[in-house]
Design a protein around this motif. Structure first.
Motif, PDB file in Angstrom:
ATOM      1  N   VAL A  77      19.367  39.314  -4.487  1.00 33.53           N
ATOM      2  CA  VAL A  77      18.816  38.216  -5.276  1.00 33.53           C
ATOM      3  C   VAL A  77      17.815  37.494  -4.384  1.00 33.53           C
ATOM      4  CG1 VAL A  77      19.320  36.063  -6.502  1.00 33.53           C
ATOM      5  CG2 VAL A  77      20.925  37.995  -6.645  1.00 33.53           C
ATOM      6  N   LEU A  78      16.548  37.474  -4.808  1.00 39.46           N
ATOM      7  CA  LEU A  78      15.494  36.815  -4.031  1.00 39.46           C
ATOM      8  C   LEU A  78      15.467  35.317  -4.256  1.00 39.46           C
ATOM      9  CD1 LEU A  78      12.513  39.281  -4.602  1.00 39.46           C
ATOM     10  CD2 LEU A  78      13.922  39.036  -2.547  1.00 39.46           C
ATOM     11  N   SER A  79      15.750  34.893  -5.488  1.00 39.44           N
ATOM     12  CA  SER A  79      15.739  33.465  -5.812  1.00 39.44           C
ATOM     13  C   SER A  79      16.548  33.210  -7.070  1.00 39.44           C
ATOM     14  CB  SER A  79      14.300  32.964  -6.024  1.00 39.44           C
ATOM     15  OG  SER A  79      13.732  33.579  -7.164  1.00 39.44           O
ATOM     16  N   GLY A  80      17.054  31.964  -7.153  1.00 40.06           N
ATOM     17  CA  GLY A  80      17.752  31.520  -8.354  1.00 40.06           C
ATOM     18  C   GLY A  80      19.165  32.027  -8.441  1.00 40.06           C
ATOM     19  N   PRO A  81      19.687  31.815  -9.629  1.00 37.38           N
ATOM     20  CA  PRO A  81      19.078  31.198 -10.801  1.00 37.38           C
ATOM     21  C   PRO A  81      18.725  29.728 -10.553  1.00 37.38           C
ATOM     22  CG  PRO A  81      21.073  32.364 -11.429  1.00 37.38           C
ATOM     23  CD  PRO A  81      21.027  32.336  -9.939  1.00 37.38           C
ATOM     24  N   ARG A  82      17.580  29.333 -11.133  1.00 38.07           N
ATOM     25  CA  ARG A  82      17.092  27.978 -10.937  1.00 38.07           C
ATOM     26  C   ARG A  82      16.045  27.663 -12.001  1.00 38.07           C
ATOM     27  NH1 ARG A  82      11.957  27.992  -7.788  1.00 38.07           N
ATOM     28  NH2 ARG A  82      11.281  30.153  -7.739  1.00 38.07           N
ATOM     29  N   THR A  83      15.746  26.387 -12.151  1.00 42.99           N
ATOM     30  CA  THR A  83      14.627  25.975 -12.988  1.00 42.99           C
ATOM     31  C   THR A  83      13.425  25.799 -12.078  1.00 42.99           C
ATOM     32  OG1 THR A  83      16.102  24.859 -14.539  1.00 42.99           O
ATOM     33  CG2 THR A  83      13.769  24.243 -14.613  1.00 42.99           C
ATOM     34  N   THR A  84      12.358  26.499 -12.369  1.00 44.38           N
ATOM     35  CA  THR A  84      11.155  26.447 -11.540  1.00 44.38           C
ATOM     36  C   THR A  84      10.339  25.203 -11.871  1.00 44.38           C
ATOM     37  OG1 THR A  84       9.863  27.706 -13.139  1.00 44.38           O
ATOM     38  CG2 THR A  84      11.054  28.965 -11.456  1.00 44.38           C
ATOM     39  N   GLY A  85       9.346  24.932 -11.049  1.00 39.35           N
ATOM     40  CA  GLY A  85       8.486  23.775 -11.262  1.00 39.35           C
ATOM     41  C   GLY A  85       7.735  23.805 -12.577  1.00 39.35           C
ATOM     42  N   ASP A  86       7.502  24.994 -13.119  1.00 41.44           N
ATOM     43  CA  ASP A  86       6.812  25.082 -14.406  1.00 41.44           C
ATOM     44  C   ASP A  86       7.780  25.206 -15.581  1.00 41.44           C
ATOM     45  OD1 ASP A  86       7.579  27.674 -13.771  1.00 41.44           O
ATOM     46  OD2 ASP A  86       5.621  28.566 -14.107  1.00 41.44           O
ATOM     47  N   GLY A  87       9.077  24.952 -15.309  1.00 43.08           N
ATOM     48  CA  GLY A  87      10.051  24.844 -16.387  1.00 43.08           C
ATOM     49  C   GLY A  87      10.797  26.100 -16.782  1.00 43.08           C
ATOM     50  N   TYR A  88      10.576  27.207 -16.096  1.00 44.28           N
ATOM     51  CA  TYR A  88      11.325  28.426 -16.398  1.00 44.28           C
ATOM     52  C   TYR A  88      12.691  28.378 -15.733  1.00 44.28           C
ATOM     53  CZ  TYR A  88       7.597  31.230 -18.475  1.00 44.28           C
ATOM     54  OH  TYR A  88       6.635  31.734 -19.298  1.00 44.28           O
ATOM     55  N   TYR A  89      13.716  28.823 -16.449  1.00 46.21           N
ATOM     56  CA  TYR A  89      15.013  29.062 -15.827  1.00 46.21           C
ATOM     57  C   TYR A  89      15.034  30.547 -15.520  1.00 46.21           C
ATOM     58  CZ  TYR A  89      19.902  28.893 -14.653  1.00 46.21           C
ATOM     59  OH  TYR A  89      21.093  28.967 -13.963  1.00 46.21           O
ATOM     60  N   GLU A  90      15.135  30.872 -14.244  1.00 46.44           N
ATOM     61  CA  GLU A  90      14.989  32.268 -13.855  1.00 46.44           C
ATOM     62  C   GLU A  90      15.712  32.591 -12.562  1.00 46.44           C
ATOM     63  OE1 GLU A  90      11.083  32.312 -11.010  1.00 46.44           O
ATOM     64  OE2 GLU A  90      10.725  32.575 -13.149  1.00 46.44           O
ATOM     65  N   SER A  91      15.826  33.894 -12.345  1.00 49.23           N
ATOM     66  CA  SER A  91      16.195  34.432 -11.038  1.00 49.23           C
ATOM     67  C   SER A  91      15.321  35.655 -10.810  1.00 49.23           C
ATOM     68  CB  SER A  91      17.670  34.798 -10.974  1.00 49.23           C
ATOM     69  OG  SER A  91      17.947  35.881 -11.844  1.00 49.23           O
ATOM     70  N   CYS A  92      15.178  36.043  -9.558  1.00 52.18           N
ATOM     71  CA  CYS A  92      14.429  37.240  -9.200  1.00 52.18           C
ATOM     72  C   CYS A  92      15.334  38.126  -8.355  1.00 52.18           C
ATOM     73  CB  CYS A  92      13.154  36.892  -8.448  1.00 52.18           C
ATOM     74  SG  CYS A  92      11.938  36.052  -9.463  1.00 52.18           S
ATOM     75  N   VAL A  93      15.394  39.393  -8.727  1.00 53.13           N
ATOM     76  CA  VAL A  93      16.285  40.350  -8.092  1.00 53.13           C
ATOM     77  C   VAL A  93      15.466  41.566  -7.669  1.00 53.13           C
ATOM     78  CG1 VAL A  93      18.298  41.834  -8.491  1.00 53.13           C
ATOM     79  CG2 VAL A  93      18.189  39.573  -9.561  1.00 53.13           C
ATOM     80  N   VAL A  94      15.798  42.129  -6.516  1.00 49.36           N
ATOM     81  CA  VAL A  94      15.197  43.390  -6.100  1.00 49.36           C
ATOM     82  C   VAL A  94      16.022  44.493  -6.741  1.00 49.36           C
ATOM     83  CG1 VAL A  94      14.548  44.877  -4.176  1.00 49.36           C
ATOM     84  CG2 VAL A  94      14.406  42.385  -3.934  1.00 49.36           C
ATOM     85  N   GLY A  95      15.435  45.160  -7.715  1.00 46.80           N
ATOM     86  CA  GLY A  95      16.133  46.195  -8.476  1.00 46.80           C
ATOM     87  C   GLY A  95      15.916  47.574  -7.898  1.00 46.80           C
ATOM     88  N   PHE A  96      15.860  48.550  -8.771  1.00 46.54           N
ATOM     89  CA  PHE A  96      15.730  49.951  -8.385  1.00 46.54           C
ATOM     90  C   PHE A  96      14.520  50.153  -7.480  1.00 46.54           C
ATOM     91  CE2 PHE A  96      12.761  49.415 -11.678  1.00 46.54           C
ATOM     92  CZ  PHE A  96      11.781  50.360 -11.478  1.00 46.54           C
TER      93      PHE A  96
END
Length: 127
Positions: free
Chosen positions: A99-118
């Protein structure tokens, strides 16, 4: 207009297909093979009719994955709710994906996470 599909070359076609089936409910076609070029591919269709083409052929150049660069950087999947972002992020993490980031609400209002997948490719999970 709409985006018809996105295509990605992968080293392990079957594992990449299985990743999108397992975590994102992608529905693959039967696959395609060209014996002259040894090109293989699958189209996966997702619930909103978006499609992803996974492709493979011999002698692919291997590029270093750097997430801060120009060009295509990630695929984002809308899960439908913050709870589903949390659950899928947790599931991917438990299965060994970084997991690179999140889950979190970003400054532009997205609720997201970023994952290194396949194969080291970044996947964004959002509402």
């Amino acid at each position: 207009m709409k985006v018809e599909h996105i295509a990605i070359y992968v080293n392990d076609l079957e594992s990449a297909k299985d990743f999108f089936v397992k975590y994102f409910d992608g529905v693959p076609n039967d696959g395609y093979y060209n014996p002259n070029t040894e090109f293989r591919s699958y189209f996966l269709t997702f619930s909103d009719c978006a499609r992803l083409e996974l492709m493979n052929r011999p002698k692919l150049a291997e590029n270093q994955k750097n997430f801060i660069r120009t060009g295509y950087i990630h695929i984002a999947f809308s899960t439908g709710s913050p709870e589903k972002v949390d659950a899928l992020t947790r599931r991917l993490s438990e299965d060994g994906y970084e997991v690179l980031s999140g889950p979190r609400t970003t400054g532009d209002g997205y609720y997201e996470s970023c994952v290194v997948g396949f194969e080291g490719n970044q996947i964004e999970l959002t509402v």
